[in-house]
Design an enzyme around this catalytic site. Structure first.
Site, PDB file in Angstrom:
ATOM      1  N   HIS A   1      -6.944  21.982  -2.911  1.00 47.19           N
ATOM      2  CA  HIS A   1      -4.885  21.458  -3.007  1.00 47.19           C
ATOM      3  C   HIS A   1      -5.085  21.414  -2.117  1.00 47.19           C
ATOM      4  O   HIS A   1      -3.797  20.075  -2.298  1.00 47.19           O
ATOM      5  CB  HIS A   1      -4.200  23.190  -3.286  1.00 47.19           C
ATOM      6  CG  HIS A   1      -2.844  22.712  -3.488  1.00 47.19           C
ATOM      7  ND1 HIS A   1      -2.206  23.056  -2.399  1.00 47.19           N
ATOM      8  CD2 HIS A   1      -2.314  22.468  -4.561  1.00 47.19           C
ATOM      9  CE1 HIS A   1      -0.825  22.685  -2.635  1.00 47.19           C
ATOM     10  NE2 HIS A   1      -0.470  22.608  -3.955  1.00 47.19           N
TER      11      HIS A   1
ATOM     12  N   GLY B   1      -1.194  20.711  -9.531  1.00 47.53           N
ATOM     13  CA  GLY B   1      -1.230  21.870  -8.883  1.00 47.53           C
ATOM     14  C   GLY B   1       0.033  22.181  -8.424  1.00 47.53           C
ATOM     15  O   GLY B   1       0.826  23.068  -8.582  1.00 47.53           O
TER      16      GLY B   1
ATOM     17  N   ARG C   1      -2.647  23.370 -20.446  1.00 50.19           N
ATOM     18  CA  ARG C   1      -2.926  22.417 -18.825  1.00 50.19           C
ATOM     19  C   ARG C   1      -1.402  21.711 -19.472  1.00 50.19           C
ATOM     20  O   ARG C   1      -1.382  20.948 -19.721  1.00 50.19           O
ATOM     21  CB  ARG C   1      -4.704  22.519 -19.079  1.00 50.19           C
ATOM     22  CG  ARG C   1      -5.255  23.102 -18.715  1.00 50.19           C
ATOM     23  CD  ARG C   1      -7.018  22.639 -18.181  1.00 50.19           C
ATOM     24  NE  ARG C   1      -6.468  22.300 -17.010  1.00 50.19           N
ATOM     25  CZ  ARG C   1      -7.328  21.421 -16.791  1.00 50.19           C
ATOM     26  NH1 ARG C   1      -8.220  20.997 -17.474  1.00 50.19           N
ATOM     27  NH2 ARG C   1      -7.696  21.177 -15.177  1.00 50.19           N
TER      28      ARG C   1
ATOM     29  N   LYS D   1      -4.458  13.704 -18.540  1.00 50.37           N
ATOM     30  CA  LYS D   1      -4.916  14.368 -19.014  1.00 50.37           C
ATOM     31  C   LYS D   1      -5.713  13.856 -20.055  1.00 50.37           C
ATOM     32  O   LYS D   1      -6.682  14.261 -20.568  1.00 50.37           O
ATOM     33  CB  LYS D   1      -4.774  15.936 -18.143  1.00 50.37           C
ATOM     34  CG  LYS D   1      -5.756  16.755 -18.434  1.00 50.37           C
ATOM     35  CD  LYS D   1      -5.303  18.145 -18.001  1.00 50.37           C
ATOM     36  CE  LYS D   1      -5.151  18.725 -16.237  1.00 50.37           C
ATOM     37  NZ  LYS D   1      -4.590  19.758 -15.851  1.00 50.37           N
TER      38      LYS D   1
ATOM     39  N   CYS E   1      17.040 -10.108   5.900  1.00 48.22           N
ATOM     40  CA  CYS E   1      16.442 -10.431   6.957  1.00 48.22           C
ATOM     41  C   CYS E   1      16.648  -8.665   7.814  1.00 48.22           C
ATOM     42  O   CYS E   1      16.528  -7.697   8.520  1.00 48.22           O
ATOM     43  CB  CYS E   1      16.852 -10.714   8.194  1.00 48.22           C
ATOM     44  SG  CYS E   1      18.853 -10.844   8.300  1.00 48.22           S
TER      45      CYS E   1
ATOM     46  N   ARG F   1      -9.907  11.196 -13.689  1.00 50.23           N
ATOM     47  CA  ARG F   1      -8.957  10.873 -13.679  1.00 50.23           C
ATOM     48  C   ARG F   1      -9.403   9.446 -12.692  1.00 50.23           C
ATOM     49  O   ARG F   1     -10.266  10.231 -11.716  1.00 50.23           O
ATOM     50  CB  ARG F   1      -7.508  11.876 -13.148  1.00 50.23           C
ATOM     51  CG  ARG F   1      -8.158  12.484 -11.880  1.00 50.23           C
ATOM     52  CD  ARG F   1      -6.877  13.272 -12.076  1.00 50.23           C
ATOM     53  NE  ARG F   1      -7.429  14.745 -10.701  1.00 50.23           N
ATOM     54  CZ  ARG F   1      -6.571  15.203 -10.744  1.00 50.23           C
ATOM     55  NH1 ARG F   1      -5.767  16.072 -11.433  1.00 50.23           N
ATOM     56  NH2 ARG F   1      -6.738  16.277  -9.886  1.00 50.23           N
TER      57      ARG F   1
ATOM     58  N   MET G   1       2.145  21.954 -11.620  1.00 48.81           N
ATOM     59  CA  MET G   1       2.980  22.194 -12.782  1.00 48.81           C
ATOM     60  C   MET G   1       1.721  23.322 -13.277  1.00 48.81           C
ATOM     61  O   MET G   1       1.209  23.855 -12.897  1.00 48.81           O
ATOM     62  CB  MET G   1       3.380  21.444 -13.769  1.00 48.81           C
ATOM     63  CG  MET G   1       4.467  20.231 -13.262  1.00 48.81           C
ATOM     64  SD  MET G   1       4.289  18.962 -14.552  1.00 48.81           S
ATOM     65  CE  MET G   1       3.252  18.447 -14.976  1.00 48.81           C
TER      66      MET G   1
ATOM     67  N   TYR H   1      11.730 -15.748   1.487  1.00 52.29           N
ATOM     68  CA  TYR H   1      10.612 -15.476   3.037  1.00 52.29           C
ATOM     69  C   TYR H   1      11.548 -13.813   2.777  1.00 52.29           C
ATOM     70  O   TYR H   1      12.614 -13.827   2.122  1.00 52.29           O
ATOM     71  CB  TYR H   1      10.909 -15.979   4.083  1.00 52.29           C
ATOM     72  CG  TYR H   1      12.235 -16.145   5.352  1.00 52.29           C
ATOM     73  CD1 TYR H   1      12.533 -15.096   5.718  1.00 52.29           C
ATOM     74  CD2 TYR H   1      13.106 -17.000   4.937  1.00 52.29           C
ATOM     75  CE1 TYR H   1      13.783 -15.525   6.430  1.00 52.29           C
ATOM     76  CE2 TYR H   1      14.052 -17.853   5.335  1.00 52.29           C
ATOM     77  CZ  TYR H   1      14.383 -16.643   6.010  1.00 52.29           C
ATOM     78  OH  TYR H   1      15.841 -16.672   6.557  1.00 52.29           O
TER      79      TYR H   1
ATOM     80  N   SER I   1      20.510 -15.591   4.479  1.00 54.67           N
ATOM     81  CA  SER I   1      19.548 -14.562   5.184  1.00 54.67           C
ATOM     82  C   SER I   1      20.613 -13.147   4.821  1.00 54.67           C
ATOM     83  O   SER I   1      21.654 -12.905   5.439  1.00 54.67           O
ATOM     84  CB  SER I   1      19.584 -14.486   6.619  1.00 54.67           C
ATOM     85  OG  SER I   1      18.512 -13.294   6.860  1.00 54.67           O
TER      86      SER I   1
END
Length: 911
Positions: free
Chosen positions: A465, A114, A105, A36, A863, A349, A116, A883, A795
């Protein structure tokens, strides 16, 4: 004081600058000024109408949280900046005749809507409220602002139950026989102020502070402390935001949207955050302050209506929105206030968006020349792609529609209606799917929103909100369904003559805003149909979302280094994986081939007490195994297939010892004992293990049961030879599981090579089958240089490696204590979900390095389930694996994240 210090470097307190004027910062200082503050500074630099103010840095917050007190220099720095602000504004904080008022703020690096604290109208007191009334010429406005201050300050700073203020406000409206707070007159609000002050005195044990500087200092401390509230910590865990960043505090001169019908406040988006479409999106509320919009306490009008209400401000806002989107090169979320026809910008933002909007916007910005393809790839992520693959409601189904609200966050959510967060959590933990229904949500509902399948509110809009938080979490949400009368106390929702009680099933469609009674059937998403080849991007009727996904996936595939394989155990799964873009099979679990009717064959093999019985069982299994592999190699023709030899915990193929014991005991009591059952029970007792996951399994099973692995190798080799004879192109890799020492691997390898040579001689088909191993034990990772002498590939089995490194039994610990570990912050995320880079990851990194020191051409893959986890894929790219392998459904996610990992974009961090 120095202003050129790196805020990430530790300094002595004398060298740190803790306060920055809005004219001093910029958008790149989010670490220091929070999102902010950095963006307020950026808008100030752009010459946009931002009320003057200053920002207290995150460093001050961290110092406060570490020491329990603010830095000694902070008060003097704040005083100096407050003096400068007072000179700019021509008035002093809280002065009696013409008070300067400020907002205090929070503003962390990453948006936490919302979560804080915020306090508006700091500086009002019993003395200055009259001055504000005289200066503004509006008594009602002054007393409304004062009651708001006491209400917000009392709740956030003095820890007074907010319901007490709400109840008093509702009582005042009831006494006046009005339904909205704007119908209360100055006299009513003056009485309400007196009532609010009594509530503060009773609940907090002290009077509401009348000193304006004390108000500001206490509010600053409250914002610091709000960083570690339960709801803030829960949100950070949900969004994977680090807990050590701290929050900045923004002190901004007040501008007032509650000065009458020519004033108001709103939230705007430069594009629709739900769909990504360009247009005019947002909410506006006349005669209101900013918190009224996001709280959803009054239903707003659409932003487009502002053109009729105040065309001058509307036109100016449209121009500013275009400026900001071009400057930030992204969707911007904007808060603004109009004070008697004067437009003021309070925040901007990079806006949170739905998954579909993220893909659409990324490609739109490429087409507009604002970003390139590499940056577009960074604007989306695997979690968003996974959301787009979820099913949607079947539009042809017979449904009972209850109502319709605002489509705030897409998806198809079905569950039992619940009316508070506690019930949502309780029922969810019991395995129930729930829809959280509220008039409007507030930050205290966060844990219930996380537990729910979706959120439904009767108030609020796309900027409420509920909408903002749901979009950030990827939760389905419908807001502002005004036809629904929500009664949280009686735990029911009424729509006309229909009553929905708690526990009744409802369905909500976050893409259309429709709400249905009962369960609505679902159909596959168009994105899944695209991956499966049933929808083609570029066709005349192709969905634009599919086209956007196609473009970004095509770029990800072009730039990624990591190949993506599938975990698949049969031809059907292999073919589906191939349609999803798999470049081979990284894990074929052969134990899955012995379930059902074949389980008895393996049981006979394991329990055989004579060579003849064992050989008979092996001969019976061989042709079945061979056919399995023929089908699998045909499905993946031309692509590598890694077949893991049998690796079950032994108990999975043995009769349950308890059931067998009971059966034998009952038979003996009836004096009709079965000799076969008696022998079987003796064998099971002999082989019974207290901890089967660490017992006779993997390579140990192959070494203890003669012929087991050689049977499987023969089946693999014969299947490969048959495919080659049929002009196929089998590319087979044989993987030996659970190796802890190179000697185990050498013995199995020697036997396997002998079998392969026999098959080559018998069939006359030349075969080259790679032989390698799974690295799933810490000892294997630590001795990888030795094991690589006998392995052509590794693997990493990160599921078992995580269990053995942590000493966890996954099936037990996830249910018993993982929830507590997550809540206490010991885990940011389960180590079975995202790889533990410091522990398990370090072993992977070291084993990869050791293995390639011995064998430079060693092929490396993973894997475990981590192969489809977005964050883990980036780690595997970084350590140099070749991979990743994952379940078929996760293949597109892994492809996308492998591309993102390779693109090395320096674009903004989009959360």
């Amino acid at each position: 004081m120095s202003e050129n210090k790196d805020p990430h470097v530790a300094h002595t307190s004398e060298s740190v600058k803790f306060v920055y004027d809005f004219t001093e910062g910029n958008k790149d200082l989010k670490d220091l000024l929070g999102g902010k503050g950095a963006n307020l500074a950026e808008m100030t630099n752009l010459g946009l109408p931002v009320p003057p103010g200053f920002t207290i840095t995150t460093e001050a917050c961290k110092t406060y949280l570490e020491s329990g007190d603010e830095p000694v220099e902070l008060r003097d720095e704040v005083s100096a900046h407050l003096d400068a602000l007072e000179k700019t504004m021509g008035k002093k904080l809280g002065q009696a005749n013409d008070p300067l008022l400020v907002s205090v703020r929070s503003g962390a690096k990453f948006s936490m809507p919302g979560m804080m604290d915020t306090v508006l109208n700091i500086g009002l007191s019993d003395k200055s409220v009259s001055g504000l009334a005289k200066q503004s010429g509006d008594d009602r406005f002054a007393w409304d602002s004062y009651r708001r201050l006491i209400q917000m300050f009392g709740k956030t700073v003095m820890d007074v139950d907010g319901e007490l203020f709400e109840d008093a406000l509702e009582a005042a409206k009831a006494a006046k026989k009005v339904t909205v707070d704007t119908d209360l007159e100055a006299a009513d609000l003056k009485k309400l102020v007196t009532k609010f002050k009594k509530i503060v005195k009773t609940e907090a044990g002290r009077d509401f502070p009348q000193d304006p500087r004390e108000q500001m200092d206490l509010a600053i401390r409250s914002v610091f402390e709000s960083w570690n509230t339960d709801r803030a910590k829960l949100y950070r865990r949900q969004e994977r935001i680090p807990g050590d960043l701290g929050t900045a505090v923004n002190i901004c001169s007040m501008v007032f949207g509650n000065l009458g019908p020519d004033s108001g406040t709103g939230v705007a988006f430069t594009r629709d955050p739900a769909s990504g479409h360009q247009g005019v999106y947002g909410d506006y509320l006349t005669n209101a302050q900013g918190e009224d919009v996001v709280a959803g306490i009054r239903n707003t009008v659409a932003l487009a209506d502002l053109e009729q209400i105040d065309k001058k401000s509307y036109d100016q806002l449209m121009q500013i929105m275009e400026t900001l989107e071009t400057h930030y090169k992204d969707l911007c979320d904007i808060e603004f206030t109009i004070e008697r026809g004067q437009l003021w910008m309070l925040q901007t933002r990079v806006g949170k968006r739905t998954a579909g909007a993220a893909f659409r916007i990324a490609t739109q910005l490429v087409d507009q020349g604002l970003i390139d393809e590499a940056e577009a790839l960074q604007r989306v992520n695997g979690a968003q792609l996974a959301q787009l693959m979820f099913p949607r409601f079947d539009e042809s189904a017979k449904v009972e529609q209850l109502g319709r609200g605002i489509a705030a966050s897409p998806g198809a959510a079905v569950g039992k209606a619940v009316f508070d967060s506690y019930t949502a959590i309780k029922w969810s933990r019991s395995g129930e799917k729930v829809i959280l229904i509220r008039r409007e949500t507030n930050p205290d509902d966060l844990d219930g929103m996380i537990a729910a399948e979706g959120i439904l509110t009767s108030r609020g809009g796309k900027t409420s909100h509920a909408a903002v938080v749901a979009r950030g979490m990827g939760k389905t949400c419908v807001c502002g369904a005004e036809d629904l009368e929500v009664d949280t106390k009686r735990r029911r929702m009424t729509v006309g003559d229909t009553v929905v009680e708690e526990g009744d099933v409802v369905s909500i469609d976050g893409s259309t805003g429709k709400v249905y009674l009962g369960e609505v059937p679902v159909v596959p998403s168009p994105v899944v149909e695209y991956f499966e080849g049933r929808m083609h991007a570029g066709a005349d009727d192709a969905d634009e979302l599919v086209a956007a996904v196609h473009r970004i996936m095509a770029y990800a595939d072009r730039v990624r280094r990591l190949r993506v394989r599938a975990n698949a155990d049969n031809a059907e799964d292999a073919l589906r994986a191939r349609r999803f873009g798999a470049q081979g099979i990284g894990l074929c679990r052969t134990e899955h081939m012995f379930l059902g009717e074949r389980r008895e064959m393996v049981e006979r093999l394991i329990l055989a007490d004579a060579d003849d019985a064992r050989e008979d069982a092996l001969k019976e299994l061989l042709p079945l195994q061979k056919q399995d592999f023929v089908e699998l190699f045909e499905a993946m023709d031309g692509l590598p297939v890694t077949v893991r030899l049998l690796d079950p915990p032994l108990h999975e193929f043995l009769p349950d010892i308890t059931e067998l014991s009971v059966r034998v005991a009952l038979a003996e009591s009836r004096k009709d004992a079965n000799e076969n059952d008696l022998r079987l029970l003796q064998a099971v007792h002999r082989l019974h293990e207290q901890n089967p996951m660490l017992g006779l399994r993997g390579v140990r099973l192959g070494l203890v049961i003669p012929g087991l692995f050689t049977m499987q190798v023969r089946a693999i080799a014969e299947a490969a030879a048959e495919r080659k004879t049929a002009k196929g192109d089998p590319r087979v890799e044989i993987m030996i599981p659970l190796v802890g020492t190179v000697q185990e691997l050498e013995i199995v390898r020697e036997e396997a090579e002998q079998v392969i040579a026999e098959v080559v001689e018998t069939t006359g088909v030349e075969l080259k089958l790679a032989l390698g191993t799974m690295i799933e034990l810490p000892r294997a990772a630590l001795t990888a240089d030795q094991i690589a002498e006998a392995a052509e590939f590794f693997s990493f089995g990160t599921n078992d490696l995580t269990q053995t490194v942590w000493g966890f039994s996954r099936d037990d610990v996830e249910a018993s204590f993982f929830t507590a570990y997550l809540e206490k912050g010991i885990f940011g995320v389960s180590p079975f979900e995202t790889i533990d880079k410091d522990g398990v990851g370090r072993l992977v990194r070291d084993a990869a390095k050791l293995g390639r020191e011995t064998r430079p051409d060693l092929k490396l893959g993973v894997c475990g389930e981590h192969g489809g986890d977005p964050e883990s894929v980036h780690f595997f790219h970084e350590v140099g694996l070749d991979y990743v392998s994952c379940s078929p459904f996760r293949i597109p996610v892994a492809r996308l994240e492998a591309g993102r990992a390779a693109s090395h974009s320096t674009g903004s961090d989009h959360r």
